[in-house]
Motif scaffolding. Structure first.
Motif, PDB file in Angstrom:
ATOM      1  N   ASN A  88     117.833  60.025  -4.151  1.00 35.31           N
ATOM      2  CA  ASN A  88     119.200  59.797  -4.635  1.00 35.31           C
ATOM      3  C   ASN A  88     119.178  59.201  -6.029  1.00 35.31           C
ATOM      4  OD1 ASN A  88     120.352  60.790  -2.340  1.00 35.31           O
ATOM      5  ND2 ASN A  88     120.375  58.803  -1.299  1.00 35.31           N
ATOM      6  N   PHE A  89     118.252  58.247  -6.207  1.00 31.79           N
ATOM      7  CA  PHE A  89     118.115  57.619  -7.514  1.00 31.79           C
ATOM      8  C   PHE A  89     117.820  58.673  -8.581  1.00 31.79           C
ATOM      9  CE2 PHE A  89     115.262  55.759 -10.728  1.00 31.79           C
ATOM     10  CZ  PHE A  89     116.124  54.808 -11.257  1.00 31.79           C
ATOM     11  N   GLY A  90     116.858  59.543  -8.267  1.00 31.80           N
ATOM     12  CA  GLY A  90     116.501  60.595  -9.215  1.00 31.80           C
ATOM     13  C   GLY A  90     117.675  61.510  -9.506  1.00 31.80           C
TER      14      GLY A  90
ATOM     15  N   ALA B  98     121.764  61.526 -17.147  1.00 35.86           N
ATOM     16  CA  ALA B  98     121.127  62.107 -18.333  1.00 35.86           C
ATOM     17  C   ALA B  98     121.999  63.204 -18.923  1.00 35.86           C
ATOM     18  CB  ALA B  98     119.747  62.670 -17.966  1.00 35.86           C
ATOM     19  N   VAL B  99     122.521  64.083 -18.060  1.00 39.05           N
ATOM     20  CA  VAL B  99     123.318  65.201 -18.558  1.00 39.05           C
ATOM     21  C   VAL B  99     124.593  64.703 -19.237  1.00 39.05           C
ATOM     22  CG1 VAL B  99     124.670  67.216 -17.893  1.00 39.05           C
ATOM     23  CG2 VAL B  99     122.421  66.849 -16.891  1.00 39.05           C
TER      24      VAL B  99
ATOM     25  N   VAL C  51     114.027  59.934 -14.366  1.00 37.54           N
ATOM     26  CA  VAL C  51     113.840  61.147 -13.556  1.00 37.54           C
ATOM     27  C   VAL C  51     112.358  61.500 -13.503  1.00 37.54           C
ATOM     28  CG1 VAL C  51     114.424  63.572 -13.322  1.00 37.54           C
ATOM     29  CG2 VAL C  51     116.108  62.010 -14.239  1.00 37.54           C
ATOM     30  N   PHE C  52     111.732  61.428 -14.671  1.00 38.67           N
ATOM     31  CA  PHE C  52     110.326  61.751 -14.807  1.00 38.67           C
ATOM     32  C   PHE C  52     109.480  60.907 -13.851  1.00 38.67           C
ATOM     33  CE2 PHE C  52     106.373  62.420 -17.102  1.00 38.67           C
ATOM     34  CZ  PHE C  52     106.539  63.700 -17.614  1.00 38.67           C
ATOM     35  N   ILE C  53     109.709  59.601 -13.931  1.00 41.98           N
ATOM     36  CA  ILE C  53     108.908  58.676 -13.111  1.00 41.98           C
ATOM     37  C   ILE C  53     109.223  58.858 -11.620  1.00 41.98           C
ATOM     38  CG2 ILE C  53     108.572  56.230 -12.572  1.00 41.98           C
ATOM     39  CD1 ILE C  53     109.043  55.773 -15.653  1.00 41.98           C
TER      40      ILE C  53
ATOM     41  N   SER D 281     117.666  71.471  -8.215  1.00 43.68           N
ATOM     42  CA  SER D 281     117.233  70.076  -8.245  1.00 43.68           C
ATOM     43  C   SER D 281     115.814  69.917  -7.739  1.00 43.68           C
ATOM     44  CB  SER D 281     118.173  69.226  -7.395  1.00 43.68           C
ATOM     45  OG  SER D 281     117.592  67.963  -7.196  1.00 43.68           O
ATOM     46  N   PRO D 282     115.005  69.112  -8.433  1.00 40.26           N
ATOM     47  CA  PRO D 282     113.660  68.839  -7.917  1.00 40.26           C
ATOM     48  C   PRO D 282     113.701  67.831  -6.766  1.00 40.26           C
ATOM     49  CG  PRO D 282     113.992  67.706  -9.994  1.00 40.26           C
ATOM     50  CD  PRO D 282     115.230  68.509  -9.747  1.00 40.26           C
ATOM     51  N   PHE D 283     114.883  67.257  -6.523  1.00 40.55           N
ATOM     52  CA  PHE D 283     114.960  66.223  -5.486  1.00 40.55           C
ATOM     53  C   PHE D 283     115.546  66.748  -4.183  1.00 40.55           C
ATOM     54  CE2 PHE D 283     115.267  63.990  -9.590  1.00 40.55           C
ATOM     55  CZ  PHE D 283     114.050  63.333  -9.521  1.00 40.55           C
TER      56      PHE D 283
END
Lengths: 147, 870
Positions: free
Chosen positions: B15-17, B24-25, B64-66, B160-162
């Motif tokens: 969810n955080f990601g 970011a967007v 997001v990266f981390i 989404s990667p999440f």
């Protein structure tokens, strides 16, 4: 509005400034002609995606033109790869998009992962009674994604 | 449906990601708007908002990266991305590769580099900051949207990667095993991921993608300056800050491409570093454009000439990056590439990305804002309408309309630029550097155009409903070689010209000297490289000329000042690269050339002519039975398959090589260990092994091994019965194995001979190997026979009966039955290739990279100096 008029007037003077031969014309000419050549080569003698029947037709006139056939492997028919006899002979059956089946011979080692593949693109030549593949492009769902 | 409370999931981190992506967007969007308005003096104060939002965006992208990395690192397989791309056994450095194996991860990588570049530009761009960062922020909006994974009605925005595994593939919860332990506990089953493809488990795959994406990302900077130049009507000044950044893009993208080639050479089995695959071409296309743009930027800096071409090329090199991204990720390449791409359904979004930037840039070429807005609105809406065409018209019509609109807009754009720059065709003197640099640039451009059109064949097929197949390697080589020849010669002479005009004598003297030396060196090179084909002579001389002339230039003109020699060093490196490519590919030798087997002899066509095509049959694989040396390559090489060993998950095959010189003495002797990984999830993957020497590489991989043979235990066949005495020699029914009855041993014998246990010793000669068969004959209360089977020889030997001579007890005859089947031996099918002088290619690459790096430092310094002066 005024500005625009000014600019239009500047253009012709740029042409008038010099007389005689300009190398730039030659460059433009050469660039255009090579671009045309690229365009013509695009429409020229290119390989095509065909089905086996079309491949037979083409092979009559131009046996040396490489063709691409999108096929589905026919696994029930069985394959032949006896590396002890000949490591460079692999034979299998495949059907094209019209459902036409053909024997395929690949004078090379059996590609890895044929078991996991269903669809392959054969690149090669239609021969008497079989299709000789020079290259087999596999489309396995598990193949890696580069980048 | 009942709601299940799934156990052991880590939902908070995802969810955080996800929230970070949205932040970011939107912050990128706000930043772009604020920066855009602040280009206008009226809204100058908005600049700080632009910065603020850009920094917020940067932090969100880092987050997001981390987040994604920790999901992979902590093996949270409830997330589809971790499940699909990683596994428990991967060491940490390959975790990094997992990160960018998927499309989402690579978009993220791209965004990450935009952030880094954006932050640098925020510090350094000064008066250009607002428009340049507005563009970078806009790109971030579009890229970020690819990661959103939000559904608006039927349209999916991003992937989404999440996304959770159970959301992505609900069938994961339906497997029978879960009925027992309950679906809530599904993670007890999904304890390990799919893993990283073995081909990507290579150190080059850790650094190649980031480098390549930094290269892609860097092309936005020169583009942004050109765009900003149009926007703020500083149509001359933009080239100065853009130049060093174009160099950065050229260097980094070029390095990334070469790294990819080196990875392919080291870990793929197609036997080379470049195959003209559409995916490879997709990275080369923008590089050829940006290097062309770089040369025009250089001309423009020194002479102010060709402003329109400079701008067009700089802009189009960025468009080409977007187009290449579309090519490789939309699934349009389909049957054309060996690399397969999962279509994430982003093709519409990718086209939107491309058309948005095209329409925006073209619109800015209008002088009046009203015209610009009108143009942008009309063109963009039409193009988008065509992409998401809601009506039932034939695709071809739509494509034709779209192409015509694109073509007209491009011409309109270019003519607008001519007006803006008040520029017509310039006049160049024959002995001016700009003329020859322009010619060189045009050659590079044409080479690029050629690759672009051919690589786009699948796109044309889709648009115009045709069925052209992509071109093969030979076709590309044929077309690209003349371009390469021209480029190497031009890199040799280019710098001896001065800008504007130069003294003919001062030009010809050093050039002719260099040419003379090059021709002489080429004669030596012909002998050294054994490059006897006249076709390649020009490229060889040209490559050597590029090295000699540029070295000469550094020595004579630059007086050895290395700091200033960036361009010359890069050019010389390029020449060396070309020589390396030429020699290593023309003289590439298949060592495992096999002259046995079927189909080797040329087929005859119906009219009795030799079929040229069939002669070229691949006979490149050879069988090596364990322990048996095979002579290859005209008796100059002996290869032996020594043994195999399993180091999970790989199986290594030790192959020893002995090279002999003309006298037959051993020259080189070494062992290579190609391996194969039978990955349960990804199938069989063969990895090559290469021995590097200074003047050649020996590359080898296996294509098959006996362990892979899925032969059902074959039945014995060809039964034959012989009656032999001790010392008797006989053969099997098919005559392939020779047997010698060597001896008979009495294992047990009672005095009354009621119990008799005999064992024969029969020597079997099968295909040059010797085995001993020991069939047994046991006579007690009843007769029992025990056959002897030798799998390696594929033979069964049975001792049926024993006949004793009535007169002579010692003279015994034995009735022996033999049967055969295919022998089961331990073997590998091997392919071995020699790449001569491939180090010239890698060496040339390093020199070129060094030259570019020198230039970058030089050009940044120069740009800074110029700004201080202004």
């Amino acid at each position: 509005m005024n500005q625009e008029n000014n600019n239009i007037e500047v253009n012709p003077t740029a042409f008038k400034k010099t007389k005689g031969f300009k190398p730039i014309y030659l460059i433009i000419l050469v660039v255009i002609s090579i671009s045309l050549a690229i365009g013509i080569s695009f429409y020229g003698d290119t390989s095509k995606y065909v089905c086996f029947a079309e491949a037979d037709e083409i092979a009559k006139d131009r046996p040396n033109l490489q063709l691409h056939v999108v096929t589905t492997l026919n696994k029930t028919k069985g394959e032949v790869y006896n590396p002890q006899q000949d490591p460079n002979y692999y034979e299998f059956y495949a059907s094209d998009t019209t459902g036409n089946e053909r024997k395929v011979i690949y004078y090379n080692a059996k590609p890895q992962d044929m078991e996991r593949t269903d669809k392959v693109v054969l690149i090669g030549y239609s021969r008497n009674g079989y299709f000789e593949a020079r290259d087999i492009l596999k489309k396995c769902p598990s193949k890696y994604e580069k980048k | 449906m009942e709601t299940i409370l799934f156990k052991n999931e880590h939902l908070a981190i995802g969810n955080f990601g996800q929230i970070a992506v949205v932040i970011a967007v939107f912050s990128a969007l706000f930043s772009a708007i604020a920066y855009a308005f602040s280009t206008n003096a009226k809204y100058k104060d908005l600049l700080n908002f632009g910065r603020l939002f850009f920094i917020v965006q940067s932090i969100a992208v880092f987050a997001v990266f981390i987040t994604l990395f920790s999901i992979i690192q902590n093996h949270y397989y409830e997330y589809h991305y971790a499940y699909k791309h990683s596994s428990n056994d991967l060491p940490i450095y390959y975790m990094i590769s997992c990160f960018w194996e998927g499309q989402e991860g690579s978009f993220l990588l791209w965004m990450f580099w935009h952030v880094v570049l954006g932050l640098i530009l925020m510090k350094s761009a000064k008066t250009w900051e607002a428009p340049v960062l507005a563009i970078v922020a806009l790109a971030q909006v579009v890229l970020g949207s690819m990661l959103m994974g939000i559904h608006v009605g039927d349209i999916k925005i991003g992937s989404s990667p999440f996304i959770l595994l159970r959301e992505h593939s609900p069938e994961a919860l339906l497997i029978p095993m879960l009925e027992k332990i309950g679906r809530a506990n599904y993670l007890q089953i999904y304890k390990d991921g799919n893993g990283l493809n073995p081909l990507l488990q290579n150190y080059w795959m850790v650094i190649h993608p980031p480098t390549l994406f930094l290269g892609f990302a860097a092309t936005i900077v020169p583009f942004a300056y050109a765009f900003a130049g149009l926007w703020t009507k500083r149509i001359k000044e933009w080239t100065i800050p853009a130049l060093p950044w174009a160099l950065v893009a050229v260097l980094v993208l070029g390095t990334g491409i070469i790294m990819g080639g080196y990875w392919a050479y080291e870990s793929l089995t197609f036997g080379g570093y470049w195959a003209w695959d559409p995916v490879e071409n997709a990275s080369l296309m923008p590089w050829l454009l940006i290097i062309t743009a770089l040369h025009l930027l250089l001309i423009n800096k020194s002479t102010g000439k060709y402003p329109v071409l400079t701008m067009v090329l700089t802009i189009f090199s960025f468009f080409m990056v977007l187009y290449a991204t579309f090519l490789t990720r939309s699934g349009v390449l389909g049957n054309a590439s060996v690399h397969s791409f999962t279509d994430l359904g982003l093709s519409g979004q990718l086209l939107l990305f491309l058309f948005l930037f095209i329409a925006l840039t073209f619109a800015l070429s209008f002088k009046k804002q009203k015209h610009a807005a009108l143009f942008f609105g009309v063109v963009f809406i039409i193009l988008m309408l065509l992409v998401f065409w809601p009506f039932n018209t034939s695709m071809v019509t739509v494509s034709i309309i779209g192409s015509v609109i694109l073509l007209i807009s491009t011409i309109w754009f270019i003519s607008n630029l001519f007006n803006l720059h008040a520029s017509g065709l310039e006049n160049d003197k024959a002995y001016s550097r700009e003329l020859w640099m322009l010619i060189g640039s045009m050659v590079l451009l044409l080479s690029g155009l050629h690759i672009i059109t051919q690589t786009s064949i699948p796109v044309f097929n889709k648009l115009f409903n045709t069925s052209r197949a992509p071109r093969g390697e030979d076709y590309y080589n044929l077309w690209q070689m003349p371009f390469a020849v021209m480029v190497v010669f031009l890199t040799g002479i280019g710098q001896f010209f001065k800008y504007k005009n130069s003294d003919a004598k001062k030009f010809w003297e050093p050039v002719l000297t260099a040419l003379l030396i090059s021709v002489m060196l080429s004669v030596g090179a012909l002998y050294l490289f054994k490059l006897w084909d006249i076709k390649y002579l020009l490229l060889l001389i040209g490559g050597i000329f590029a090295i000699v002339a540029n070295t000469h230039y550094i020595r004579v003109v630059l007086k050895g000042k290395i700091k200033l020699a960036g361009a010359s060093i890069a050019h010389a490196g390029f020449g060396l690269m070309m020589v390396g490519i030429l020699v290593s590919s023309v003289n590439k030798k298949i060592l495992s050339d096999n002259s046995r087997g079927q189909g080797f002899f040329a087929e005859k066509t119906e009219d009795g002519k030799v079929d040229q095509v069939s002669i070229k049959n691949n006979k490149e694989n050879i069988l090596l039975a364990k322990g048996r040396p095979i002579r290859l390559a005209n008796n100059t090489l002996e290869a032996t398959y020594q043994k195999s060993k399993e180091v999970a998950p790989n199986k290594y095959f030790e192959v020893s090589y002995k090279f002999f010189d003309e006298k037959g003495a051993v020259k080189d002797s070494f062992v290579l260990q190609p391996n194969s990984q039978n990955n349960p999830k990804m199938g069989l993957v063969n990895n090559p092994d290469t021995r590097h020497f200074l003047t050649r590489d020996i590359f080898t991989h296996i294509t098959f091994e006996s362990g892979l043979e899925r032969v059902e235990e074959q039945n014995f066949d060809h039964f034959k019965t012989d009656t032999v005495g001790i010392g008797g020699v006989f053969v099997t029914e098919d005559g392939t194995r020779q047997l010698t009855f060597n001896n008979i041993n009495v294992i047990e014998a009672s005095k009354d001979l009621k119990t008799l246990h005999l064992q024969a010793e029969i020597i079997v000669n099968s295909l040059g190997d010797t085995f001993i068969a020991r069939p047994e004959f046991i006579s007690e209360d009843r007769i029992r026979i025990k056959e002897s089977i030798i799998n390696e020889a594929g033979i069964m030997v049975i001792m049926d009966r024993i006949i004793q001579d009535e007169n002579d007890e010692r003279n015994m005859k034995f009735i022996i039955t033999t049967a055969t089947r295919r022998p089961k031996i331990d073997y590998i099918i091997l392919k071995a290739i020699e790449f001569p002088y491939i180090n010239l290619l890698w060496g040339g690459t390093l020199i070129m990279i060094f030259g570019f790096t020198l230039s970058i430092f030089q050009r940044f310094k120069e740009a800074k100096r110029r700004r201080l002066v202004e």
